[in-house]
Scaffold this active site. Structure first.
Site, PDB file in Angstrom:
ATOM      1  N   GLU A  32       0.828  -1.213   0.000  1.00 52.51           N
ATOM      2  CA  GLU A  32       0.000   0.000   0.000  1.00 52.51           C
ATOM      3  C   GLU A  32       0.857   1.257   0.000  1.00 52.51           C
ATOM      4  O   GLU A  32       0.538   2.233  -0.685  1.00 52.51           O
ATOM      5  CB  GLU A  32      -0.970   0.020   1.176  1.00 52.51           C
ATOM      6  CG  GLU A  32      -1.862   1.244   1.103  1.00 52.51           C
ATOM      7  CD  GLU A  32      -3.258   1.044   1.628  1.00 52.51           C
ATOM      8  OE1 GLU A  32      -4.002   2.040   1.607  1.00 52.51           O
ATOM      9  OE2 GLU A  32      -3.617  -0.059   2.033  1.00 52.51           O
ATOM     10  N   SER A  33       1.958   1.251   0.700  1.00 51.56           N
ATOM     11  CA  SER A  33       2.834   2.431   0.727  1.00 51.56           C
ATOM     12  C   SER A  33       3.421   2.725  -0.644  1.00 51.56           C
ATOM     13  O   SER A  33       3.397   3.869  -1.108  1.00 51.56           O
ATOM     14  CB  SER A  33       3.966   2.230   1.737  1.00 51.56           C
ATOM     15  OG  SER A  33       3.467   2.184   3.051  1.00 51.56           O
TER      16      SER A  33
END
Length: 159
Positions: free
Chosen positions: A60-61
């Protein structure tokens, strides 16, 4: 082809959670975000393998950072994450991550994030340990109190 192991200076100002796990970003562009980290004990489950939640955090980052750059530094937010854990990464191994866009729309991006480790039986090859799809909402208004958030990423992005 071996990805660069050169990290971007001041990694901590780009993404604090990634910095906390020791993730070193080596490339930032609208087409790819890449980096690597060493699997340490703090990021392992009791069986001394990389915790799946850490893999999800990385996915997700990186996808969010990539969507931020690809949307010309507009505000983004993850709306869906799907991850498949295929192999384990053991304590002490280096994990390489690469995020690439599958679709870049005006308001929705879909990014694929793959985590790999070196194959001990074939040093030139990498083994896929997890594969993720991340859907990102883009082009949202940026609040006044974080207007300068893109400055640090812009310094390191290859545009």
């Amino acid at each position: 082809m071996e990805p660069s192991t050169k990290s971007i200076p001041e990694n901590e100002i780009l993404d604090a959670p990634l910095h906390e796990i020791g993730f070193e970003i080596s490339e930032i562009s609208p087409q790819k975000i890449a980096g690597h980290f060493l699997v340490a004990g703090k990021w392992c489950n009791p069986f001394e393998v990389l915790h799946g939640g850490v893999s999800a955090l990385i996915a997700e980052s990186l996808a969010s950072m990539g969507a931020h750059v690809a949307s010309e530094f507009q505000r983004v937010a993850g709306v869906h994450l799907s991850i498949h854990h295929l192999k384990s990464a053991n304590l002490g191994e280096i994990v390489y991550a690469e995020a690439k866009p599958l679709n870049v729309g005006k308001s929705i991006h879909v990014w694929e994030v793959n985590l790999r480790k070196k194959d001990s039986s074939n040093l030139g090859k990498r083994i896929l340990i997890s594969s993720s799809r991340v859907t990102i909402k883009t082009n949202m208004p940026i609040p006044e109190n974080v207007k300068n958030v893109a400055l640090n990423i812009k310094k390191h992005a290859r545009l």
